[in-house]
Design a protein around this motif. Structure first.
Motif, PDB file in Angstrom:
ATOM      1  N   SER A 266     -23.200   4.354  -1.541  1.00  0.00           N
ATOM      2  CA  SER A 266     -23.722   5.551  -2.005  1.00  0.00           C
ATOM      3  C   SER A 266     -23.162   6.657  -0.891  1.00  0.00           C
ATOM      4  CB  SER A 266     -25.410   5.712  -1.925  1.00  0.00           C
ATOM      5  OG  SER A 266     -25.661   4.845  -2.632  1.00  0.00           O
ATOM      6  N   GLY A 267     -22.920   7.776  -1.167  1.00  0.00           N
ATOM      7  CA  GLY A 267     -22.503   8.862  -0.308  1.00  0.00           C
ATOM      8  C   GLY A 267     -21.116   8.787   0.312  1.00  0.00           C
ATOM      9  N   THR A 268     -20.267   7.678   0.355  1.00  0.00           N
ATOM     10  CA  THR A 268     -19.167   7.654   1.029  1.00  0.00           C
ATOM     11  C   THR A 268     -18.110   7.335   0.174  1.00  0.00           C
ATOM     12  OG1 THR A 268     -19.314   5.751   1.845  1.00  0.00           O
ATOM     13  CG2 THR A 268     -20.290   7.188   3.132  1.00  0.00           C
ATOM     14  N   TYR A 269     -16.914   7.749   0.579  1.00  0.00           N
ATOM     15  CA  TYR A 269     -15.637   7.259   0.025  1.00  0.00           C
ATOM     16  C   TYR A 269     -14.618   7.305   0.906  1.00  0.00           C
ATOM     17  CZ  TYR A 269     -13.945  12.146  -0.019  1.00  0.00           C
ATOM     18  OH  TYR A 269     -13.367  13.158   0.352  1.00  0.00           O
ATOM     19  N   SER A 270     -13.575   6.301   0.706  1.00  0.00           N
ATOM     20  CA  SER A 270     -12.561   6.128   1.624  1.00  0.00           C
ATOM     21  C   SER A 270     -11.180   5.572   0.641  1.00  0.00           C
ATOM     22  CB  SER A 270     -12.842   5.233   2.404  1.00  0.00           C
ATOM     23  OG  SER A 270     -11.685   4.915   3.422  1.00  0.00           O
ATOM     24  N   ILE A 271     -10.236   5.949   1.062  1.00  0.00           N
ATOM     25  CA  ILE A 271      -8.816   5.671   0.363  1.00  0.00           C
ATOM     26  C   ILE A 271      -7.820   5.211   1.669  1.00  0.00           C
ATOM     27  CG2 ILE A 271      -8.980   6.352  -1.923  1.00  0.00           C
ATOM     28  CD1 ILE A 271      -6.672   8.325  -1.281  1.00  0.00           C
ATOM     29  N   ASN A 272      -6.859   4.499   1.444  1.00  0.00           N
ATOM     30  CA  ASN A 272      -5.624   4.659   2.397  1.00  0.00           C
ATOM     31  C   ASN A 272      -4.618   4.422   1.568  1.00  0.00           C
ATOM     32  OD1 ASN A 272      -5.594   1.729   2.688  1.00  0.00           O
ATOM     33  ND2 ASN A 272      -7.591   1.976   3.474  1.00  0.00           N
ATOM     34  N   PHE A 273      -3.248   4.765   2.305  1.00  0.00           N
ATOM     35  CA  PHE A 273      -2.045   4.364   1.535  1.00  0.00           C
ATOM     36  C   PHE A 273      -1.089   4.650   2.941  1.00  0.00           C
ATOM     37  CE2 PHE A 273      -0.724   8.983   1.890  1.00  0.00           C
ATOM     38  CZ  PHE A 273      -1.832   9.866   1.725  1.00  0.00           C
TER      39      PHE A 273
ATOM     40  N   ASN B 138       0.708  -1.423  -0.076  1.00  0.00           N
ATOM     41  CA  ASN B 138      -0.073  -0.087  -0.177  1.00  0.00           C
ATOM     42  C   ASN B 138       0.754   1.326   0.099  1.00  0.00           C
ATOM     43  OD1 ASN B 138      -2.619   0.961  -0.254  1.00  0.00           O
ATOM     44  ND2 ASN B 138      -3.143   1.043   2.024  1.00  0.00           N
ATOM     45  N   GLN B 139       2.271   1.297  -0.061  1.00  0.00           N
ATOM     46  CA  GLN B 139       3.110   2.450  -0.540  1.00  0.00           C
ATOM     47  C   GLN B 139       2.893   2.909  -1.776  1.00  0.00           C
ATOM     48  OE1 GLN B 139       7.008   1.634   1.028  1.00  0.00           O
ATOM     49  NE2 GLN B 139       6.269   1.114   3.218  1.00  0.00           N
ATOM     50  N   PRO B 140       2.675   4.300  -2.068  1.00  0.00           N
ATOM     51  CA  PRO B 140       2.763   4.639  -3.316  1.00  0.00           C
ATOM     52  C   PRO B 140       4.008   4.827  -3.871  1.00  0.00           C
ATOM     53  CG  PRO B 140       1.433   6.179  -1.771  1.00  0.00           C
ATOM     54  CD  PRO B 140       2.062   5.016  -1.040  1.00  0.00           C
ATOM     55  N   PHE B 141       4.347   4.878  -5.175  1.00  0.00           N
ATOM     56  CA  PHE B 141       5.862   4.702  -5.687  1.00  0.00           C
ATOM     57  C   PHE B 141       5.729   5.824  -7.056  1.00  0.00           C
ATOM     58  CE2 PHE B 141       6.845   2.013  -9.113  1.00  0.00           C
ATOM     59  CZ  PHE B 141       5.704   0.874  -8.886  1.00  0.00           C
TER      60      PHE B 141
END
Ligand SMILES: [Ca+2]
Ligand SMILES: [Ca+2]
Length: 334
Positions: free
Chosen positions: A231-238, A149-152
Motif C-alpha cells: 500500500s502507498g508505495t511503488y518501485s521499479i528499476n532498470f 534488467n536492461q530495457p530493449f
C-alpha cells in the motif's frame, strides 16, 4: 445520584458536540479536500552507463497510503523515445475499465511460444477487454527487457477506441537484437487512457510473462508474472547498458487517476559516459592518452584538463587513470 446528573448531561452534550463536529469535519474533508498525493524520484541524479536506475514514489490520499491504486511510470530517453512503460498496482486494485488478459511470446498466428532466437523477428500476442458499458479510448503498451534488467523495446502497438464489452487481440512483431543476452527475457503490457507524457493514466496493472532468448531454437516454460507493491508505495528499476545507451537527460513521468482525481509528477536524471574525455561517445585509447597527458596537474597548470578529473577532487592522479581504465570499451550516443 441526582447531583451527578447535570455533570453526566454536560458530559454527554460535550461528547455529542465532539461527535457532531468530527462528523461534519469528516464530511467536509471527503467532499472538498481529499488530497491525492503522488511522488516520484530516482535514487540518483546522475548515472554512469551500466548503472541501475531505481524509480520510486508514494501514493496517498489525505496522507493515508492508497491500497487500491494503479500508478503509471514512463521513462523517455534524451531522443524522446519511449524507454520504459509500466503500470504498477499499489496494494490490490480491482474493477478495471480496460484490462489486459494476457501477453505472451507467440508465433505469427498467435500460438504461444516459449523461446525465440536472437537476431530474428519474434512475435508477441496481447489480449485485452473493455469491462465497461461505455467505449474507451485506449493505448496498449508493450515493454520488453532482458533478464539482466536492461530495457530493449518499448512501444504502443495499439491506440484507438475499444468498444464496450469487447475483447480484442493483436499479434505484433518484435525484433530480437543479435547482441541480446541469452536466457530469460520479459514482456510486459498495460492499457492506458493515454501515455503519462500525454496526460494519460493506467486503466489496469500490467501483465507480464517470461520467455527465453536462445542461440538456437530450444524449449522452456513460459510463466505469467504479477508485480506486487504494498500500500502507498511503488518501485521499479532498470539497468542502463554500458554499451549502446542513449546518453543525456531522461524524463520520468508518474501518473494516477484515483477516485475521480488525476495527478502527474515528473523527475529527470542524466546518463553519462564516465571516462569519455573528448565526448566522442566511446571510452578508448584517445581518452586514456588525454588523462595521461594531464597526469599530475591541478587547476591553473598548463596541462590541466577538467574533463579528466572524473572524481572532481581538483587533481589528476592514479584514481582518474583507474576510472578511465575501468570504463574502457564503454560506448553510447549523445
Ligand atoms: Ca572518447
Ligand atoms: Ca581526480
Amino acid at each position: 445520584m441526582s447531583k451527578i446528573k447535570p455533570f453526566q448531561t454536560q458530559l454527554s452534550m460535550l461528547l455529542l458536540y465532539f461527535a457532531l463536529s468530527f462528523t461534519i469535519f469528516n464530511v467536509y474533508t471527503k467532499a472538498y479536500a481529499a488530497t491525492l498525493n503522488l511522488t516520484v524520484s530516482t535514487n540518483k541524479v546522475i548515472y554512469n552507463v551500466g548503472e541501475t536506475v531505481t524509480v520510486n514514489g508514494t501514493l496517498t490520499i489525505n496522507s493515508t497510503p492508497v491500497s487500491d491504486g494503479i500508478v503509471a511510470v514512463q521513462v523517455i530517453d534524451p531522443k524522446n523515445y519511449l524507454h520504459v512503460i509500466r503500470a504498477l498496482p499499489i496494494g490490490s486494485p480491482t474493477n478495471f475499465v480496460i484490462e489486459i488478459l494476457q501477453v505472451y511470446l507467440s508465433d505469427q498466428e498467435g500460438n504461444p511460444k516459449s523461446s525465440v532466437k536472437r537476431g530474428t523477428l519474434g512475435y508477441v500476442t496481447i489480449i485485452w477487454r473493455n469491462n465497461d458499458n461505455a467505449d474507451h479510448y485506449t493505448s496498449i503498451t508493450l515493454y520488453l527487457y532482458y533478464g539482466n534488467n536492461q530495457p530493449f523495446l518499448a512501444f504502443v502497438p495499439f491506440s484507438g477506441t475499444v468498444r464496450a464489452g469487447v475483447t480484442q487481440n493483436m499479434t505484433v512483431s518484435v525484433p530480437i537484437p543479435s547482441d541480446a543476452p541469452l536466457g530469460a527475457a520479459f514482456v510486459c503490457s498495460a492499457a492506458f487512457s493515454n501515455l503519462p507524457s500525454n496526460n494519460g493514466y493506467a486503466y489496469c496493472p500490467e501483465k507480464s510473462s517470461t520467455f527465453t532468448i536462445t542461440f538456437t531454437s530450444s524449449l522452456s516454460t513460459t510463466e505469467t508474472l504479477q508485480t506486487q507493491n504494498s500500500s502507498g508505495t511503488y518501485s521499479i528499476n532498470f539497468t542502463t547498458p554500458n554499451r549502446g545507451a542513449v546518453l543525456g537527460n531522461y524524463t520520468v513521468y508518474a501518473s494516477v487517476s484515483y477516485q475521480g482525481q488525476y495527478t502527474r509528477k515528473t523527475c529527470t536524471f542524466k546518463l553519462i559516459l564516465v571516462g569519455d574525455v573528448d565526448f566522442d561517445g566511446k571510452v578508448d585509447m584517445t581518452d586514456v592518452g588525454l588523462v595521461l597527458r594531464a597526469y599530475g596537474s591541478k587547476p591553473g597548470d598548463p596541462k590541466w584538463n577538467p574533463n579528466c578529473d572524473f572524481n572532481g577532487d581538483g587533481k589528476i592522479d592514479m584514481t582518474d587513470v583507474g576510472i578511465v581504465l575501468r570504463n574502457y570499451g564503454n560506448y553510447g550516443t549523445y
